[in-house]
Design a protein around this motif. Structure first.
Motif, PDB file in Angstrom:
ATOM      1  N   ASP A 453       2.306  30.517 -27.847  1.00 59.95           N
ATOM      2  CA  ASP A 453       3.180  31.577 -27.312  1.00 59.95           C
ATOM      3  C   ASP A 453       4.339  31.856 -28.264  1.00 59.95           C
ATOM      4  O   ASP A 453       5.508  31.915 -27.851  1.00 59.95           O
ATOM      5  CB  ASP A 453       3.721  31.186 -25.936  1.00 59.95           C
ATOM      6  CG  ASP A 453       2.637  31.205 -24.874  1.00 59.95           C
ATOM      7  OD1 ASP A 453       1.536  31.691 -25.168  1.00 59.95           O
ATOM      8  OD2 ASP A 453       2.897  30.725 -23.752  1.00 59.95           O
ATOM      9  N   LYS A 471      10.513  32.832 -30.273  1.00 60.05           N
ATOM     10  CA  LYS A 471      10.237  31.935 -29.159  1.00 60.05           C
ATOM     11  C   LYS A 471       8.956  31.162 -29.431  1.00 60.05           C
ATOM     12  O   LYS A 471       7.978  31.716 -29.922  1.00 60.05           O
ATOM     13  CB  LYS A 471      10.109  32.718 -27.853  1.00 60.05           C
ATOM     14  CG  LYS A 471      11.386  33.446 -27.454  1.00 60.05           C
ATOM     15  CD  LYS A 471      11.204  34.206 -26.155  1.00 60.05           C
ATOM     16  CE  LYS A 471      12.493  34.926 -25.761  1.00 60.05           C
ATOM     17  NZ  LYS A 471      12.334  35.683 -24.503  1.00 60.05           N
ATOM     18  N   ARG A 473       6.540  27.609 -27.853  1.00 61.85           N
ATOM     19  CA  ARG A 473       6.340  26.563 -26.852  1.00 61.85           C
ATOM     20  C   ARG A 473       5.516  25.440 -27.471  1.00 61.85           C
ATOM     21  O   ARG A 473       4.631  25.673 -28.308  1.00 61.85           O
ATOM     22  CB  ARG A 473       5.637  27.115 -25.615  1.00 61.85           C
ATOM     23  CG  ARG A 473       6.454  28.160 -24.872  1.00 61.85           C
ATOM     24  CD  ARG A 473       5.773  28.552 -23.571  1.00 61.85           C
ATOM     25  NE  ARG A 473       5.701  27.432 -22.649  1.00 61.85           N
ATOM     26  CZ  ARG A 473       6.697  27.070 -21.832  1.00 61.85           C
ATOM     27  NH1 ARG A 473       7.841  27.750 -21.829  1.00 61.85           N
ATOM     28  NH2 ARG A 473       6.556  26.045 -21.011  1.00 61.85           N
ATOM     29  N   GLU A 476       5.308  21.158 -22.720  1.00 66.28           N
ATOM     30  CA  GLU A 476       6.219  21.649 -21.692  1.00 66.28           C
ATOM     31  C   GLU A 476       7.519  22.184 -22.290  1.00 66.28           C
ATOM     32  O   GLU A 476       8.341  22.760 -21.579  1.00 66.28           O
ATOM     33  CB  GLU A 476       6.554  20.524 -20.711  1.00 66.28           C
ATOM     34  CG  GLU A 476       5.352  19.946 -19.982  1.00 66.28           C
ATOM     35  CD  GLU A 476       5.723  18.767 -19.113  1.00 66.28           C
ATOM     36  OE1 GLU A 476       6.915  18.375 -19.141  1.00 66.28           O
ATOM     37  OE2 GLU A 476       4.858  18.245 -18.392  1.00 66.28           O
ATOM     38  N   SER A 477       7.702  21.991 -23.594  1.00 65.79           N
ATOM     39  CA  SER A 477       8.965  22.348 -24.240  1.00 65.79           C
ATOM     40  C   SER A 477       8.962  23.800 -24.700  1.00 65.79           C
ATOM     41  O   SER A 477       7.921  24.354 -25.060  1.00 65.79           O
ATOM     42  CB  SER A 477       9.221  21.431 -25.441  1.00 65.79           C
ATOM     43  OG  SER A 477       9.194  20.077 -25.051  1.00 65.79           O
ATOM     44  N   ASP A 478      10.156  24.393 -24.677  1.00 62.98           N
ATOM     45  CA  ASP A 478      10.320  25.753 -25.187  1.00 62.98           C
ATOM     46  C   ASP A 478      11.527  25.788 -26.112  1.00 62.98           C
ATOM     47  O   ASP A 478      12.435  24.961 -26.014  1.00 62.98           O
ATOM     48  CB  ASP A 478      10.523  26.738 -24.031  1.00 62.98           C
ATOM     49  CG  ASP A 478      11.816  26.466 -23.267  1.00 62.98           C
ATOM     50  OD1 ASP A 478      12.882  26.973 -23.682  1.00 62.98           O
ATOM     51  OD2 ASP A 478      11.767  25.726 -22.257  1.00 62.98           O
ATOM     52  N   GLU A 480      13.993  28.801 -28.464  1.00 61.83           N
ATOM     53  CA  GLU A 480      14.278  30.158 -28.947  1.00 61.83           C
ATOM     54  C   GLU A 480      15.284  30.055 -30.096  1.00 61.83           C
ATOM     55  O   GLU A 480      16.314  29.395 -29.971  1.00 61.83           O
ATOM     56  CB  GLU A 480      14.843  31.049 -27.855  1.00 61.83           C
ATOM     57  CG  GLU A 480      15.161  32.460 -28.350  1.00 61.83           C
ATOM     58  CD  GLU A 480      15.679  33.384 -27.271  1.00 61.83           C
ATOM     59  OE1 GLU A 480      16.241  34.446 -27.616  1.00 61.83           O
ATOM     60  OE2 GLU A 480      15.535  33.049 -26.073  1.00 61.83           O
ATOM     61  N   SER A 506      17.189  26.308 -25.503  1.00 60.99           N
ATOM     62  CA  SER A 506      15.999  25.845 -24.809  1.00 60.99           C
ATOM     63  C   SER A 506      16.328  25.590 -23.344  1.00 60.99           C
ATOM     64  O   SER A 506      17.428  25.136 -23.010  1.00 60.99           O
ATOM     65  CB  SER A 506      15.465  24.562 -25.448  1.00 60.99           C
ATOM     66  OG  SER A 506      14.391  24.048 -24.702  1.00 60.99           O
ATOM     67  N   LYS A 507      15.354  25.888 -22.496  1.00 63.85           N
ATOM     68  CA  LYS A 507      15.499  25.550 -21.085  1.00 63.85           C
ATOM     69  C   LYS A 507      15.038  24.125 -20.830  1.00 63.85           C
ATOM     70  O   LYS A 507      15.562  23.438 -19.966  1.00 63.85           O
ATOM     71  CB  LYS A 507      14.696  26.532 -20.229  1.00 63.85           C
ATOM     72  CG  LYS A 507      15.232  27.955 -20.265  1.00 63.85           C
ATOM     73  CD  LYS A 507      14.409  28.875 -19.384  1.00 63.85           C
ATOM     74  CE  LYS A 507      14.961  30.298 -19.436  1.00 63.85           C
ATOM     75  NZ  LYS A 507      14.154  31.237 -18.614  1.00 63.85           N
ATOM     76  N   ASP A 513       6.351  15.814 -26.088  1.00 64.09           N
ATOM     77  CA  ASP A 513       5.597  16.917 -26.670  1.00 64.09           C
ATOM     78  C   ASP A 513       5.601  16.874 -28.194  1.00 64.09           C
ATOM     79  O   ASP A 513       4.722  17.448 -28.840  1.00 64.09           O
ATOM     80  CB  ASP A 513       6.174  18.264 -26.199  1.00 64.09           C
ATOM     81  CG  ASP A 513       6.024  18.453 -24.703  1.00 64.09           C
ATOM     82  OD1 ASP A 513       5.083  17.884 -24.129  1.00 64.09           O
ATOM     83  OD2 ASP A 513       6.852  19.165 -24.109  1.00 64.09           O
TER      84      ASP A 513
END
Length: 892
Positions: A453, A471, A473, A476-478, A480, A506-507, A513
């Motif tokens: 993504d 962005k 992923r 489970e990590s994201d 930006e 990051s959220k 990961d």
């Protein structure tokens, strides 16, 4: 019977004569060996200008029967340059074998029939002044007669590393001749040589521009040689380059060399499958249609300052390539190009025009032109959409296992080569464009991690770039990223650091990961591991992470200012929350080996509450004191150093830490260890001093211990927690404690307290309550073994040490009294005046100074403001690129 005797006698004579003949020949070789060798050396030295170094020369017959051979082992010939040294090699080979007819040797005629050359190196060079390193032969004097002649019938060479470099015209060739055979009558005026050769072309290069890299080749042709006219010709020869057939003609005379190479209607699928660079060969054979053509004319005068004239054209028409396993297709492939040196040195050109193809994501077109090969400049453009899955399926990009998604590009560029300190640097003179990534997925080879993504826009203007909303992923990590970059061109050549200013948000980040499950032992191997931190990046990164998860732990509202450089990361003004405790400090990490880090941190917190932190950290993997047994608040400063492996986590055996701790309003309730301690006091000896009801009352007190403050510095080293001696003043009794606690829950604690404090009621006299003067009986208890089933016993060693210390203190006290009261020992300055004794324990106080408060909400506002600034900068780069869009496909 007579015939049997005759047969036996005949056989004896035959083998007797044969053995005798062998012995005679061997003896003659031994006798005349030195004469043959000396004569050969003297004849060779007559023809060479330079000295030949040979480790060993030997004469063999039986190993090369029926020929007699002269073997030169480990032959070395130095460059013929006047300035060359012993390290400059023209020729080195393990063996040169000259084969003779034995009868010619008997008649003192040294006619060389065959030559075998074993593995070695041949380096031909032309320097800037036109001098050559292979001018080693003397001119033959007219009328000179010699018995040493070349009547060659065959030449065979194996494993020869050949290279040629010409500094005048800046051409270079490098190949590995695996096997070459030349068979013919070399002594005639006109003759044909059957030539068969297998060789590996490592590089053919003009200036700084390579044309052929790492390709297998072979040829089987007839060479016609006219020694009278001094010509050399190959007609309708066949060259297989990675299995692709090329027709070629060669004509050489005393003045020039001419070469023509043609290949018509080569199937495009064959070209893609067989001529792909070794590192990017596809696993499956590509299917396809369309053809390619190639035509080259080469001409070069045999003069030291002559520059080769090359005129080459190539094209691909209406091509189509399909990867059979997935059915991914690249269609409408067209390309036209030419390569020419007809305008002379420094005016060479290579042009690839009208490049176009189409994938399922849309059309793509572009072109590339290269001029002046000694210091190339590059002009080009690209526009369109690329389907990365198709590109990777067809051409297998190196080091990438999986790749998919779309990239839309629109760019123009002009690059120039600059020579600095003998090194070639490619600099961006002009260039701009954009690259928009859409749903890109990526996984590297030998790596279990997959990035997916991926969205974002990259804006380029010369050597500057802006990253907008990239962005990505990972599990489970994201993440930006928004930021700016400088010196991109030099950074990509490892010539300059990349200056970076980035905002990373990051959220959620889960450290699991980032673990590569395909990994080796962290200390013994770096197999399948990749460096994670860069060397040539100087960066400033603002962090804003909502939550970081590590195992079952969560750190929230992470903010900080990070600097990156030389495989290291440093975070200042670090702020975060864990178990409702606000933590501030600094953090540093250095990658000392691939995916292997050295961590160092200094953190502090004033609001650590025991119940939530014990709950968050699973009671620190012990069963003695749980979240239901403890309450209170703590202030702490942690200084920690530890190695961290991305696959195995923190290596606890090498962790070192110092924790300055201050507990305020602490409470311990229903601790099982204290119950075991009071139970152990109910012995026959103890009951002589304490009554059962007093021990029971003590147990009630230990079931609910409260203390106002407790300060100490705790150390961790080699998997051991070290607690220095400290005094704990509680509501139950005052205890002196010290000990060690290993990570595997092996313990060794020592407690000391006074029996008088165990009594349920205070001693009274007619004058009131009797206060403790410090001379009461002191109890020493040791608790050791494993925490799950500890051993509790009287500590005789500590009692003896305390008694010894008391005696020493009493002695010093008595001497001080004598000095103070009676005036003795006046001249002894080591004896101090008497003062009431004070027993000091190691109580370390912590000074919590003023800290710079970090407000997470204010930090987010600052980050949003900086992101708006980066967006404006990106818009400016876009505006700068607009005037060039009209002529983006114009090539000079």
């Amino acid at each position: 019977m007579k015939w049997k005797k005759w047969l036996v006698k005949s056989v004896k004579w035959f083998f007797g004569i044969l053995v005798s003949l062998v012995m005679v020949i061997s003896f003659l070789l031994y006798v005349f060996k030195d004469d043959i060798i000396n004569y050969a050396i003297s004849e060779i030295n007559k023809t060479l200008k330079t000295e030949v170094h040979v480790d060993e020369i030997d004469v063999t017959f039986w190993g090369t029967f029926p020929n007699l051979s002269l073997d030169f082992n480990n032959v070395f010939i130095q460059d013929a340059f006047s300035y060359s040294t012993k390290n400059d090699t023209l020729l080195f080979t393990e063996q040169i074998r000259l084969k003779f007819n034995p009868m010619d040797i008997w008649n003192e005629k040294y006619n060389v029939k065959k030559i075998d050359i074993r593995p070695g190196t041949l380096k031909l060079k032309v320097d800037k002044k036109g001098a050559v390193n292979y001018d080693i032969f003397k001119e033959s004097e007219s009328g000179e007669k010699t018995s040493f002649n070349l009547t060659l019938e065959a030449i065979h060479a194996t494993g020869i590393r050949f290279s040629y470099s010409n500094r005048v015209n800046e051409n270079s060739y490098r190949t590995h001749v695996q096997d070459i055979r030349l068979v013919g009558n070399f002594t005639q005026d006109k003759f044909d040589i059957a030539t068969k050769a297998n060789f590996y072309i490592q590089r053919i290069q003009n200036g700084l521009v390579p044309f052929i890299i790492n390709q297998q080749a072979s040829t089987n042709v007839s060479v016609h040689i006219d020694q009278v006219a001094e010509t050399f010709n190959i007609t309708r020869g066949k060259l297989l380059l990675s299995g692709i057939p090329f027709d070629f003609d060669v004509n050489v005379d005393t003045s020039e060399v001419k070469l023509r190479i043609d290949a018509n209607k080569i199937p495009l699928a064959d070209l893609a499958n067989k001529l792909a660079v070794k590192e990017v060969k596809t696993v499956s054979e590509l299917k396809g249609s369309g053809t390619a053509t190639f035509h080259l004319d080469f001409q070069n005068k045999l003069k030291k300052d002559s520059y080769p004239k090359v005129d080459c054209n190539f094209s691909i028409d209406n091509g189509r390539l399909t990867e059979p396993t997935k059915g991914l297709t690249l269609r409408n492939i067209d390309l036209k190009g030419y390569y020419s040196t007809l305008k002379g040195k420094d005016r060479e050109e290579l042009s690839i025009k009208n490049v176009s193809f189409q994938t399922i994501s849309g059309p793509f077109s572009g072109h590339l032109a290269i001029h002046r090969f000694s210091k190339p400049n590059y002009r080009g453009a690209a526009k369109g959409s690329l389907d990365l899955e198709v590109i990777h399926a067809l051409f297998k990009i190196p080091k990438i296992e999986e790749l998919s998604g779309k990239v839309k590009v629109n760019t123009n560029f002009y690059l120039e080569t600059v020579i600095e300190n003998g090194e070639a640097l490619v600099e961006i003179v002009d260039g701009n464009g954009t690259a928009l990534m859409d749903n890109v997925d990526l996984r590297l080879q030998n790596d279990s991690r997959k990035f997916y993504d991926i969205y974002g826009n990259l804006i380029l203007n010369r050597s500057d770039a802006v990253l907008e909303g990239l962005k990505v992923r990972l599990g489970e990590s994201d993440l930006e990223l928004n930021g700016s970059f400088n010196h991109i061109d030099l950074f990509l050549q490892d010539k300059h650091t990349l200056d970076v200013a980035v905002i990373a948000e990051s959220k959620k980040i889960n450290l699991k990961d980032f673990t590569n499950s395909i990994a080796g032992d962290p200390k013994t191997t770096t197999t399948n591991r990749e460096w994670m931190l860069p060397t040539l990046i100087n960066g400033n990164v603002k962090l804003n992470v909502d939550a970081i998860h590590m195992d079952h732990h969560t750190f929230s509202q992470i903010n900080g200012e990070m600097t990156v450089g030389n495989r290291s990361i440093s975070i200042q003004k670090l702020h975060g929350i864990t178990a409702n405790a606000t933590v501030r400090g600094t953090f540093a990490v250095v990658e000392s080996a691939p995916e292997y880090f050295q961590l160092a941190t200094s953190l502090s917190s004033k609001d650590i509450y025991f119940k939530p932190i014990f709950r968050e950290w699973n009671n620190f993997d012990q069963e003695v004191i749980k979240e239901d047994n403890i309450s209170g608040r703590a202030e702490a400063i942690l200084d920690l150093k530890a190695p961290f492996d991305l696959s195995y986590g923190i290596l606890k055996d090498e962790l070192e830490a110092q924790i300055q701790l201050k507990i305020i309003g602490g409470q311990l309730k229903n601790v099982s260890t204290f119950t075991a301690l009071t139970k152990d006091l109910k012995t026959t000896k103890t009951k002589m001093i304490l009554k059962s009801r007093e021990i029971d009352a003590l147990q009630d007190k230990l079931n609910n211990i409260q203390f106002e403050t407790l300060e100490n510095t705790i150390f961790i080293k080699k998997s051991v927690i070290i607690i220095p001696k400290m005094e704990i003043k509680t509501s139950a009794l005052n205890i002196t404690v010290d000990g060690k606690h290993k990570f595997n829950n092996d313990i060794d604690y020592k407690f000391a307290f006074r029996f008088r404090e165990l009594k349920q009621q205070k001693d009274e006299s007619e004058f009131g309550i009797v206060e403790d003067d410090g001379t009461g009986i002191k109890v020493f208890v040791r608790m050791y073994g494993n925490l799950d089933n500890p051993i509790i016993e009287w500590d005789k060693t500590s009692r003896k040490e305390d008694a010894k210390q008391n005696r020493e203190e009493a002695k010093q006290e008595a001497i001080s009294i004598l000095k103070s009261e009676l005036g003795l020992f006046k001249k002894d300055t080591t004896i101090k005046k008497y003062q009431p004794p004070k027993k000091d324990y190691e109580v370390l106080k912590i000074e919590f100074g003023k800290e710079e408060e970090v407000n997470p909400f204010e930090e987010k506002k600052k980050i949003e403001k900086e992101k708006k600034g980066l967006k404006k900068f990106g818009e400016k780069l876009k505006e700068k690129s607009k005037p060039d869009e009209k002529e983006e496909f114009t090539v000079e």
